[in-house]
Design a protein around this motif. Sequence first.
Motif, PDB file in Angstrom:
ATOM      1  N   ALA A 172       0.785  -1.168   0.108  1.00 23.93           N
ATOM      2  CA  ALA A 172       0.091  -0.042   0.028  1.00 23.93           C
ATOM      3  C   ALA A 172       0.999   1.107   0.100  1.00 23.93           C
ATOM      4  CB  ALA A 172      -1.116  -0.048   1.293  1.00 23.93           C
ATOM      5  N   GLY A 173       2.014   1.072   0.674  1.00 27.15           N
ATOM      6  CA  GLY A 173       2.986   2.393   0.727  1.00 27.15           C
ATOM      7  C   GLY A 173       3.814   2.618  -0.314  1.00 27.15           C
ATOM      8  N   SER A 174       3.993   1.593  -1.354  1.00 31.33           N
ATOM      9  CA  SER A 174       4.953   1.460  -2.402  1.00 31.33           C
ATOM     10  C   SER A 174       4.643   2.380  -3.649  1.00 31.33           C
ATOM     11  CB  SER A 174       4.995  -0.089  -3.009  1.00 31.33           C
ATOM     12  OG  SER A 174       4.035  -0.246  -3.648  1.00 31.33           O
ATOM     13  N   GLY A 175       3.470   3.005  -3.681  1.00 35.68           N
ATOM     14  CA  GLY A 175       3.137   3.850  -4.626  1.00 35.68           C
ATOM     15  C   GLY A 175       2.739   2.967  -5.977  1.00 35.68           C
ATOM     16  N   ILE A 176       2.578   1.841  -5.989  1.00 36.68           N
ATOM     17  CA  ILE A 176       2.283   0.783  -7.178  1.00 36.68           C
ATOM     18  C   ILE A 176       1.228   1.115  -8.012  1.00 36.68           C
ATOM     19  CG2 ILE A 176       1.138  -1.086  -5.790  1.00 36.68           C
ATOM     20  CD1 ILE A 176       2.401  -2.971  -7.326  1.00 36.68           C
ATOM     21  N   ARG A 177       1.069   1.265  -9.097  1.00 40.43           N
ATOM     22  CA  ARG A 177       0.028   1.481  -9.962  1.00 40.43           C
ATOM     23  C   ARG A 177      -0.355   0.391 -10.999  1.00 40.43           C
ATOM     24  NH1 ARG A 177      -1.903   6.222  -8.483  1.00 40.43           N
ATOM     25  NH2 ARG A 177      -2.554   6.791 -10.756  1.00 40.43           N
ATOM     26  N   THR A 178      -1.424   0.310 -11.357  1.00 38.65           N
ATOM     27  CA  THR A 178      -2.094  -0.493 -12.174  1.00 38.65           C
ATOM     28  C   THR A 178      -2.363   0.361 -13.633  1.00 38.65           C
ATOM     29  OG1 THR A 178      -4.449  -0.190 -11.614  1.00 38.65           O
ATOM     30  CG2 THR A 178      -3.079  -1.757 -10.460  1.00 38.65           C
ATOM     31  N   SER A 179      -2.806  -0.421 -14.603  1.00 36.63           N
ATOM     32  CA  SER A 179      -3.295   0.196 -15.885  1.00 36.63           C
ATOM     33  C   SER A 179      -4.648   1.184 -15.567  1.00 36.63           C
ATOM     34  CB  SER A 179      -3.731  -0.870 -16.879  1.00 36.63           C
ATOM     35  OG  SER A 179      -4.818  -1.800 -16.383  1.00 36.63           O
ATOM     36  N   ALA A 180      -5.078   0.919 -14.581  1.00 37.59           N
ATOM     37  CA  ALA A 180      -6.432   1.795 -14.168  1.00 37.59           C
ATOM     38  C   ALA A 180      -6.009   3.049 -13.280  1.00 37.59           C
ATOM     39  CB  ALA A 180      -7.459   1.010 -13.782  1.00 37.59           C
ATOM     40  N   GLY A 181      -4.770   2.787 -12.739  1.00 30.67           N
ATOM     41  CA  GLY A 181      -4.225   3.971 -11.830  1.00 30.67           C
ATOM     42  C   GLY A 181      -4.039   3.336 -10.541  1.00 30.67           C
ATOM     43  N   ALA A 182      -4.533   3.815  -9.403  1.00 25.77           N
ATOM     44  CA  ALA A 182      -4.170   3.390  -8.259  1.00 25.77           C
ATOM     45  C   ALA A 182      -5.080   2.179  -7.942  1.00 25.77           C
ATOM     46  CB  ALA A 182      -4.617   4.490  -7.174  1.00 25.77           C
ATOM     47  N   PRO A 183      -4.274   1.191  -7.475  1.00 30.22           N
ATOM     48  CA  PRO A 183      -4.908  -0.019  -7.306  1.00 30.22           C
ATOM     49  C   PRO A 183      -5.996  -0.322  -6.168  1.00 30.22           C
ATOM     50  CG  PRO A 183      -2.981  -0.058  -6.045  1.00 30.22           C
ATOM     51  CD  PRO A 183      -3.144   1.260  -6.831  1.00 30.22           C
ATOM     52  N   SER A 184      -7.117  -1.013  -6.431  1.00 29.95           N
ATOM     53  CA  SER A 184      -8.126  -1.090  -5.565  1.00 29.95           C
ATOM     54  C   SER A 184      -7.804  -1.680  -4.099  1.00 29.95           C
ATOM     55  CB  SER A 184      -9.147  -1.899  -6.241  1.00 29.95           C
ATOM     56  OG  SER A 184      -8.900  -3.328  -6.468  1.00 29.95           O
ATOM     57  N   GLU A 185      -8.577  -2.099  -3.232  1.00 30.54           N
ATOM     58  CA  GLU A 185      -8.054  -2.888  -2.174  1.00 30.54           C
ATOM     59  C   GLU A 185      -8.068  -4.240  -2.520  1.00 30.54           C
ATOM     60  OE1 GLU A 185      -7.554  -1.561   1.204  1.00 30.54           O
ATOM     61  OE2 GLU A 185      -7.380   0.280   0.151  1.00 30.54           O
ATOM     62  N   LYS A 186      -9.034  -4.757  -3.158  1.00 28.45           N
ATOM     63  CA  LYS A 186      -8.710  -6.008  -3.604  1.00 28.45           C
ATOM     64  C   LYS A 186      -7.479  -6.257  -4.336  1.00 28.45           C
ATOM     65  CE  LYS A 186     -11.229  -9.710  -6.153  1.00 28.45           C
ATOM     66  NZ  LYS A 186     -12.403  -9.904  -7.107  1.00 28.45           N
ATOM     67  N   GLU A 187      -7.068  -5.299  -5.135  1.00 26.87           N
ATOM     68  CA  GLU A 187      -5.935  -5.598  -5.922  1.00 26.87           C
ATOM     69  C   GLU A 187      -4.624  -5.458  -5.081  1.00 26.87           C
ATOM     70  OE1 GLU A 187      -6.599  -3.938 -10.500  1.00 26.87           O
ATOM     71  OE2 GLU A 187      -6.400  -2.510  -8.689  1.00 26.87           O
ATOM     72  N   LEU A 188      -4.821  -4.520  -3.992  1.00 26.91           N
ATOM     73  CA  LEU A 188      -3.669  -4.647  -2.912  1.00 26.91           C
ATOM     74  C   LEU A 188      -3.420  -6.034  -2.097  1.00 26.91           C
ATOM     75  CD1 LEU A 188      -4.177  -1.094  -1.179  1.00 26.91           C
ATOM     76  CD2 LEU A 188      -2.073  -1.884  -3.027  1.00 26.91           C
ATOM     77  N   ASP A 189      -4.734  -6.405  -1.974  1.00 29.69           N
ATOM     78  CA  ASP A 189      -4.606  -7.976  -1.262  1.00 29.69           C
ATOM     79  C   ASP A 189      -3.724  -8.903  -2.074  1.00 29.69           C
ATOM     80  OD1 ASP A 189      -5.747  -7.246   1.195  1.00 29.69           O
ATOM     81  OD2 ASP A 189      -8.033  -7.305   0.305  1.00 29.69           O
ATOM     82  N   GLY A 190      -4.307  -8.816  -3.678  1.00 27.55           N
ATOM     83  CA  GLY A 190      -3.680  -9.530  -4.486  1.00 27.55           C
ATOM     84  C   GLY A 190      -2.269  -9.600  -4.686  1.00 27.55           C
ATOM     85  N   PHE A 191      -1.648  -8.479  -4.476  1.00 26.96           N
ATOM     86  CA  PHE A 191      -0.196  -8.090  -4.646  1.00 26.96           C
ATOM     87  C   PHE A 191       0.461  -8.745  -3.245  1.00 26.96           C
ATOM     88  CE2 PHE A 191      -1.170  -4.362  -7.528  1.00 26.96           C
ATOM     89  CZ  PHE A 191      -0.623  -4.972  -8.651  1.00 26.96           C
ATOM     90  N   ALA A 192      -0.109  -8.490  -2.012  1.00 26.58           N
ATOM     91  CA  ALA A 192       0.354  -9.104  -0.886  1.00 26.58           C
ATOM     92  C   ALA A 192       0.203 -10.699  -1.243  1.00 26.58           C
ATOM     93  CB  ALA A 192      -0.405  -8.538   0.296  1.00 26.58           C
ATOM     94  N   VAL A 193      -0.735 -11.386  -1.773  1.00 29.15           N
ATOM     95  CA  VAL A 193      -0.828 -12.618  -1.899  1.00 29.15           C
ATOM     96  C   VAL A 193       0.381 -13.158  -2.722  1.00 29.15           C
ATOM     97  CG1 VAL A 193      -2.195 -14.553  -2.740  1.00 29.15           C
ATOM     98  CG2 VAL A 193      -2.982 -13.020  -1.129  1.00 29.15           C
ATOM     99  N   GLU A 194       0.647 -12.442  -3.745  1.00 30.46           N
ATOM    100  CA  GLU A 194       1.741 -12.813  -4.665  1.00 30.46           C
ATOM    101  C   GLU A 194       3.040 -12.997  -3.909  1.00 30.46           C
ATOM    102  OE1 GLU A 194      -0.438 -10.861  -8.294  1.00 30.46           O
ATOM    103  OE2 GLU A 194       1.464  -9.740  -7.747  1.00 30.46           O
ATOM    104  N   THR A 195       3.398 -11.892  -3.035  1.00 28.29           N
ATOM    105  CA  THR A 195       4.397 -11.958  -2.287  1.00 28.29           C
ATOM    106  C   THR A 195       4.383 -13.297  -1.263  1.00 28.29           C
ATOM    107  OG1 THR A 195       4.443  -9.344  -2.241  1.00 28.29           O
ATOM    108  CG2 THR A 195       5.784 -10.431  -0.621  1.00 28.29           C
ATOM    109  N   LEU A 196       3.265 -13.672  -0.614  1.00 26.21           N
ATOM    110  CA  LEU A 196       3.262 -14.767  -0.038  1.00 26.21           C
ATOM    111  C   LEU A 196       3.692 -15.847  -0.679  1.00 26.21           C
ATOM    112  CD1 LEU A 196       0.020 -14.193   2.005  1.00 26.21           C
ATOM    113  CD2 LEU A 196       2.371 -14.100   2.929  1.00 26.21           C
ATOM    114  N   ILE A 197       3.426 -15.819  -2.108  1.00 28.76           N
ATOM    115  CA  ILE A 197       3.639 -17.259  -2.736  1.00 28.76           C
ATOM    116  C   ILE A 197       5.203 -17.100  -3.058  1.00 28.76           C
ATOM    117  CG2 ILE A 197       3.537 -18.109  -5.178  1.00 28.76           C
ATOM    118  CD1 ILE A 197       0.793 -17.081  -5.289  1.00 28.76           C
ATOM    119  N   SER A 198       5.800 -15.974  -3.332  1.00 26.75           N
ATOM    120  CA  SER A 198       7.326 -15.997  -3.104  1.00 26.75           C
ATOM    121  C   SER A 198       7.758 -16.394  -1.851  1.00 26.75           C
ATOM    122  CB  SER A 198       7.728 -14.470  -3.549  1.00 26.75           C
ATOM    123  OG  SER A 198       9.208 -14.339  -3.465  1.00 26.75           O
ATOM    124  N   LEU A 199       7.384 -16.129  -0.865  1.00 25.75           N
ATOM    125  CA  LEU A 199       8.010 -16.527   0.308  1.00 25.75           C
ATOM    126  C   LEU A 199       7.816 -18.103   0.618  1.00 25.75           C
ATOM    127  CD1 LEU A 199       6.384 -13.969   3.089  1.00 25.75           C
ATOM    128  CD2 LEU A 199       8.874 -14.389   2.210  1.00 25.75           C
TER     129      LEU A 199
END
Length: 289
Positions: A172-199
């Motif tokens: 949430a604090g990284s300033g990440i952007r999607t094609s539609a602009g700022a990510p939604s709460e659901k997209e932020l959760d999705g990015f966090a889950v992707e990081t969990l998969i890396s772990l």
Amino acid sequence: MDDLREIRTVLAKPEPSPEVVARRRGQLHAAMSGRAPRRRTRLLLVPVAAAAVAAAVVVAVARPGGAPPAATTARDVLLVAATTAERTPEGSGTYWHITVTVGSRPPSEYWYRRDGQFWIKGKGLKGGGKLFRFTTKPQPFTLGPLRMSFDELRGLPVDEDALYTRLRSAVAGSGIRTSAGAPSEKELDGFAVETLISLVSEAPVTPQVRAAAYRALAARPGVTDLGESGGGRRLRVPLSGGDREVVVDPDTARVRDTPVWVPLTGGVAFTDGEGVTIDAEWTDELPAE
């Protein structure tokens, strides 16, 4: 993410006893193989994490006529994988060796040293298929929006709630952007889950952190079991770009197939219709150039 503060665990969560773990694993295997477990006459109380005391523990029981047991849940699969990860010795070595295989293509390989140096080898990578050495700063490990040293990576929270909060806050604090602009709460959760998969698949974290990542995945809404496939259980997982399928082997705590991974060199990698297998282990040797 220098402004992120370490989240301390304020409530110790009891670990299940070996008997409970064995019973849970047996129930999972019974569901995976279609066998109903043997009927039992005693009621067993299963210790659960403090954050999930209200969750129901579903036990498959035999029915007259040999009816199949209740379906396995994604939570069952991931909690067994967490227990396996926590109890599996991580080994030792000079280099953390990651092999990424996309479909039937030749693999790409990475060797990370604790001091920040790393080597790569594979077609399409710098070096043209030959071993290539990178010289990096002392913080070489990138995990989603976090850039950490080896010790910082190893020091991630071992509590699943604190770990997920740390990752979600970093996204949430990284300033990440999607094609539609700022990510939604659901997209932020999705990015966090992707990081969990890396772990759970490629990062050189401790067994306790890897187990916490599996438990955090188990707690995410929308993770669904799709049945046995490819040497494990196929799970539908909500990611930043929508639901995708990941195969997890609970007996080895390995990710057998994933459409997305977060390379430790930075960025997020997706495939389109091709499965990815990731293997990681410690080694003392680099290959010949």
